[in-house]
Design a protein around this motif. Structure first.
Motif, short mmCIF file in Angstrom:
data_model
loop_
_atom_site.label_atom_id
_atom_site.label_comp_id
_atom_site.label_asym_id
_atom_site.label_seq_id
_atom_site.Cartn_x
_atom_site.Cartn_y
_atom_site.Cartn_z
N TYR A 232 0.84 -1.19 0.00
CA TYR A 232 0.00 0.00 0.00
C TYR A 232 0.88 1.26 0.00
N PRO A 233 1.53 1.57 -1.12
CA PRO A 233 2.38 2.77 -1.16
C PRO A 233 1.56 4.04 -0.99
N ILE A 234 2.15 5.03 -0.35
CA ILE A 234 1.50 6.33 -0.16
C ILE A 234 2.45 7.43 -0.62
N PHE A 235 1.98 8.67 -0.64
CA PHE A 235 2.82 9.79 -1.03
C PHE A 235 4.06 9.87 -0.13
N GLU A 236 5.22 10.11 -0.77
CA GLU A 236 6.48 10.21 -0.04
C GLU A 236 7.21 11.53 -0.29
N SER A 237 6.73 12.31 -1.23
CA SER A 237 7.35 13.62 -1.52
C SER A 237 6.38 14.43 -2.36
N ASN A 238 6.72 15.69 -2.60
CA ASN A 238 5.89 16.54 -3.44
C ASN A 238 5.77 16.02 -4.86
N ALA A 239 6.73 15.21 -5.28
CA ALA A 239 6.67 14.65 -6.64
C ALA A 239 5.48 13.73 -6.82
N ASP A 240 4.91 13.24 -5.71
CA ASP A 240 3.77 12.34 -5.78
C ASP A 240 2.43 13.07 -5.80
N ASN A 241 2.42 14.36 -5.58
CA ASN A 241 1.16 15.11 -5.46
C ASN A 241 0.20 14.81 -6.60
N ALA A 242 -1.07 14.71 -6.27
CA ALA A 242 -2.11 14.50 -7.28
C ALA A 242 -2.56 15.86 -7.77
#
Length: 490
Positions: A232-242
């Motif tokens: 269950y990966p989740i956001f880890e940095s701003n690069a992941d922002n939706a």
């Protein structure tokens, strides 16, 4: 890719998918034109319209006033909370396009579009339920297939768990599929399935926290996500922002404050609220100058002589506050451009995830390996500072050492920083205030309500065209008023 008007696309979908009368099938088929729509084309439309419309609400409409980011100095109804019935036609139009995308994906055996469609569907249905409470869900979008003209309303306690399961299913499907969605059609993540999985699971965290007061498994489910970041990966940095960029080439693809979309006069009606400006100034926050413009004149202010002046909400003659336009701040220039690298259509951020986890750890409801509530709190602030390019300035100015910023373990402080970090990035500030009571917003003397609205009133059209189901819904939900508490707020 340009934004395609939803109404036009829906018209095309109806034409393409409507059943012909018996005996006329052959003569109504154009041998030179495809009778199907590829899912990738529908994905781009569904994604762009979802992100753009959600962001427009956060800047242009009622969530901006309820979140105390914006004060309307003309057409002040939003600030006074005399909202009246609200339309949900646009919300269901987006869901219809997304539903058609998943339907075509099923027929064409491209399951990756079904998985991504489930994430967008969950986002849109959750937002609808957050705004209204109980909503048509299980029978919505079924006019073409089942001729359901009068869909029933599903209770929020049914809708939310179903959406959470759908997000979990989407994550699991994307983890096993070998093919991603078309990179050119996916204007947010370029077809990367891992990033879509991170969005799905981060959205689950948001939704689980939102319903945690009324949903017993909420923190158990959150802990399961946190315990297995491979599954269950989740956001880890701003690069992941939706978030989706604005192209700025035509009005439909431009930031809603820009001249192509609405023009300067519309931009000038929206001033930063006194509450957000004061909060930034009190903390010597380096994001202040990024988001807010200085007043045109430092001399002559009638109540405030500081270089940044926000306007209180729901006051008489807000356009004359502090002596008038030259003595009150506008939003900074980046918010009146058609496109800007720091102004995007944002659905969820890494900073928000940090604050969600910080709140839950602080309350003793979950644990995060290698993290404390304090470190997660600072991670959230730092992510926002970095996004706006002022992280080093914050460190150099000893921002984190100030008594008002230094972690103190209170929910009020944590939600206050989450509110600041979420500046014009969605309806979360309003929803957090409903859920926690923080930040403690000032209503204003002309407010039509003694508290922030708890919900939208159902559309007038429901009483005209779906009255039986509307009335049935109220017997379970309660009065159709802004003050009625939805399930997860009780």
């Amino acid at each position: 890719m340009q934004r395609i008007p939803v109404i036009y696309l829906l018209f095309c979908l109806v034409i393409l998918s409507s059943a012909c009368k018996k005996g006329l099938e052959d003569i109504n088929v154009n041998p030179n034109k495809s009778q199907v729509i590829n899912p990738e084309f529908l994905l781009s439309t569904s994604l762009i319209n979802t992100a753009y419309d959600y962001q427009e609400d956060a800047y242009f409409d009622k969530p901006a006033s309820a979140g105390r980011y914006i004060t309307m100095v003309r057409n002040e109804g939003n600030d006074k909370f005399d909202w009246g019935p609200q339309s949900w036609d646009g919300n269901y139009a987006k869901l219809s396009v997304n539903y058609e995308m998943m339907d075509q994906a099923k027929k064409q055996n491209v399951p990756q579009y079904i998985a991504v469609g489930k994430i967008l569907e969950a986002f849109n249905f959750a937002y609808l339920s957050d705004l209204f409470g109980d909503i048509p869900y299980t029978e919505a979008l079924r006019l073409k297939e089942d001729r359901i003209l009068h869909p029933k309303y599903d209770q929020q306690q049914v809708v939310y768990p179903a959406l959470l399961q759908s997000l979990k299913d989407a994550n699991d499907q994307l983890a096993t599929l070998t093919n991603g969605v078309d990179a050119t059609a996916d204007v947010m993540y370029g077809g990367d399935p891992l990033l879509w999985r991170k969005f799905a699971n981060s959205l689950r965290l948001r939704m689980l926290l939102r319903i945690s007061k009324s949903y017993v498994p909420a923190f158990t489910d959150m802990q399961a996500i946190i315990n297995d970041k491979v599954k269950y990966p989740i956001f880890e940095s701003n690069a992941d922002n939706a978030e989706v960029k604005y192209l700025g080439d035509v009005g439909a693809n431009s930031w809603p404050g820009g001249p192509m979309a609405n023009g300067f006069e519309e931009f000038n009606k929206r001033k930063p609220s006194k509450e957000i400006v004061d909060a930034l100034q009190q903390r010597n926050d380096p994001r202040l100058g990024v988001w807010i413009a200085k007043v045109d004149s430092l001399s002559g202010g009638t109540v405030d002589t500081k270089p940044y002046v926000g306007v209180p909400n729901a006051i008489p003659a807000p356009y004359d506050y502090n002596g008038g336009t030259v003595h009150i701040s506008r939003l900074s220039d980046m918010f009146k451009s058609n496109s800007h690298p720091m102004v995007k259509a944002t659905m969820m951020t890494y900073a928000e995830v940090c604050f969600i986890l910080a709140e839950c750890v602080q309350a003793g409801k979950i644990t995060v390996a290698g993290k404390t509530a304090e470190s997660l709190y600072y991670d959230g602030i730092g992510a926002s500072m970095k996004y706006y390019g002022v992280d080093q300035a914050a460190t150099d100015a000893h921002y984190y050492d100030q008594p008002s910023v230094k972690y103190n373990g209170t929910l009020e402080q944590l939600i206050g920083q989450k509110w600041i970090a979420g500046f014009l990035k969605g309806a979360e500030a309003w929803f957090d205030n409903r859920r926690t009571g923080f930040p403690k917003f000032v209503l204003g003397p002309l407010s039509a309500s003694t508290s922030l609205p708890k919900r939208y009133i159902y559309p007038t059209g429901e009483r005209d065209t779906n009255n039986d189901e509307y009335l049935k819904a109220l017997t379970q939900f309660g009065p159709d008023k802004q003050t009625t508490l939805m399930w997860y707020l009780k």
